[in-house]
Motif scaffolding. Structure first.
Motif, mmCIF file in Angstrom:
data_model
loop_
_atom_site.group_PDB
_atom_site.id
_atom_site.type_symbol
_atom_site.label_atom_id
_atom_site.label_comp_id
_atom_site.label_asym_id
_atom_site.label_seq_id
_atom_site.Cartn_x
_atom_site.Cartn_y
_atom_site.Cartn_z
ATOM 1 N N LEU A 98 -59.047 -53.707 -57.988
ATOM 2 C CA LEU A 98 -60.354 -54.358 -57.936
ATOM 3 C C LEU A 98 -61.490 -53.344 -58.027
ATOM 4 C CD1 LEU A 98 -59.555 -56.960 -55.135
ATOM 5 C CD2 LEU A 98 -59.899 -57.442 -57.571
ATOM 6 N N VAL A 99 -61.364 -52.235 -57.310
ATOM 7 C CA VAL A 99 -62.387 -51.192 -57.379
ATOM 8 C C VAL A 99 -62.454 -50.621 -58.793
ATOM 9 C CG1 VAL A 99 -63.071 -48.909 -56.546
ATOM 10 C CG2 VAL A 99 -62.246 -50.627 -54.927
ATOM 11 N N GLY A 100 -61.302 -50.435 -59.414
ATOM 12 C CA GLY A 100 -61.266 -49.913 -60.776
ATOM 13 C C GLY A 100 -61.947 -50.843 -61.767
ATOM 14 N N VAL A 123 -62.812 -56.176 -50.404
ATOM 15 C CA VAL A 123 -62.890 -54.972 -51.234
ATOM 16 C C VAL A 123 -63.749 -55.238 -52.470
ATOM 17 C CG1 VAL A 123 -61.556 -53.424 -52.718
ATOM 18 C CG2 VAL A 123 -60.731 -53.976 -50.419
ATOM 19 N N LEU A 124 -63.535 -56.362 -53.128
ATOM 20 C CA LEU A 124 -64.325 -56.681 -54.317
ATOM 21 C C LEU A 124 -65.807 -56.820 -53.972
ATOM 22 C CD1 LEU A 124 -64.456 -57.358 -57.311
ATOM 23 C CD2 LEU A 124 -63.969 -59.748 -56.726
ATOM 24 N N HIS A 125 -66.094 -57.492 -52.882
ATOM 25 C CA HIS A 125 -67.477 -57.678 -52.436
ATOM 26 C C HIS A 125 -68.125 -56.322 -52.143
ATOM 27 C CE1 HIS A 125 -70.216 -60.560 -49.912
ATOM 28 N NE2 HIS A 125 -70.923 -59.665 -50.574
ATOM 29 N N TRP A 126 -67.402 -55.457 -51.438
ATOM 30 C CA TRP A 126 -67.942 -54.128 -51.139
ATOM 31 C C TRP A 126 -68.174 -53.339 -52.429
ATOM 32 C CZ3 TRP A 126 -65.779 -49.446 -52.515
ATOM 33 C CH2 TRP A 126 -66.506 -48.322 -52.109
ATOM 34 N N ASN A 159 -71.295 -54.611 -54.392
ATOM 35 C CA ASN A 159 -72.556 -54.299 -53.724
ATOM 36 C C ASN A 159 -72.807 -52.796 -53.612
ATOM 37 O OD1 ASN A 159 -72.522 -57.091 -53.336
ATOM 38 N ND2 ASN A 159 -73.342 -56.957 -51.273
ATOM 39 N N SER A 160 -71.862 -52.078 -53.033
ATOM 40 C CA SER A 160 -72.083 -50.651 -52.759
ATOM 41 C C SER A 160 -72.099 -49.813 -54.029
ATOM 42 C CB SER A 160 -71.004 -50.127 -51.803
ATOM 43 O OG SER A 160 -71.174 -50.685 -50.513
ATOM 44 N N LEU A 161 -71.147 -50.035 -54.916
ATOM 45 C CA LEU A 161 -71.140 -49.272 -56.163
ATOM 46 C C LEU A 161 -72.319 -49.683 -57.043
ATOM 47 C CD1 LEU A 161 -67.316 -49.202 -56.976
ATOM 48 C CD2 LEU A 161 -68.717 -47.430 -55.891
#
Length: 233
Positions: free
Chosen positions: A69-71, A210-213, A216-218
């Motif tokens: 998800l982060v990727g 994780v997806l929400h973070w 927003n953060s990235l």
């Protein structure tokens, strides 16, 4: 009754965070306190950690989703930044004006332990599980996503002034506030459906967190960097 209590907790938290408790530390305190209250309501309702997607097995399943998800989020942000038209989405005064310290605070504290913790526990955890047990998965997804959209009514009021891309579509004056808020409610409700489906498919609350973070953060980090190296001048 218990669902009403959960919604009431969220209403108070939303009021505090948008009208009264505007300090960065107080925002996190309000979110953590509201999260604790929601978990107590979930316990009162008889929900288990497994029902909330927070038991050990669910966390292990969720961890397998996290890097993917982060990727995906990173790839989308890089592609947007690489396209001249896509760069306009990063013209956001809320991120551009941050110092390095404030950027780290927002990305690593405010978003994960404030925004994500409360919103995911509330809308994909407690409310989703409570509605699902009473009315089934479809109603749980629809109901919690609608509430998630309405949750963004007050935070969306100034977005047309702080984000150039939004302002260019709806106008950056007073007349643009109402359509911006309406669009934000619809967009976040749709995002809520996606996050609920991720919660359902993974069987864990961790992937939507994780997806929400990451979004927003990235997103903040990319907007901050773009303002200094790609959009300057």
């Amino acid at each position: 009754m218990r669902i009403v209590c959960a919604v009431a907790v969220l209403a108070v938290a939303n009021l505090l965070n948008n009208w009264l408790a505007r300090g960065p530390v107080l925002y996190v305190v309000v979110c953590v306190t509201a999260t604790a209250a929601l978990l107590l309501i979930a316990r009162w309702d008889g929900l288990s950690l497994a029902d909330l997607g927070l038991d050990a097995a669910a966390v292990r399943r969720g961890l397998r989703w996290a890097p993917v998800l982060v990727g995906i989020v990173l790839l989308v942000l890089v592609l947007l930044l690489a396209a001249p038209a896509g760069r306009e989405a990063f013209r956001d005064a809320r991120a551009a004006d941050l110092s390095v310290g404030r950027l780290l605070w927002v990305s690593l504290v405010r978003v994960p332990f404030g925004t994500v913790l409360l919103e995911e526990t509330a809308f994909r955890g407690v409310l989703w599980a409570m509605i699902r047990r009473r009315h089934g998965t479809a109603w749980a997804t629809a109901g919690s996503s609608l509430l998630f959209g309405l949750w963004h009514l007050m935070p969306a009021r100034g977005v047309n002034r702080s984000n150039a891309a939004v302002g260019s579509v709806f106008g950056d004056g007073t007349a643009g506030v109402a359509p911006t808020v309406a669009a934000a409610i619809v967009a976040t409700a749709v995002a809520g459906v996606v996050l609920c489906e991720l919660r359902r498919r993974s069987g864990s609350l961790l992937p939507p967190m994780v997806l929400h973070w990451a979004v927003n953060s990235l997103g903040y980090a990319f907007a901050w960097a773009a303002a200094r190296w790609w959009l300057a001048g």
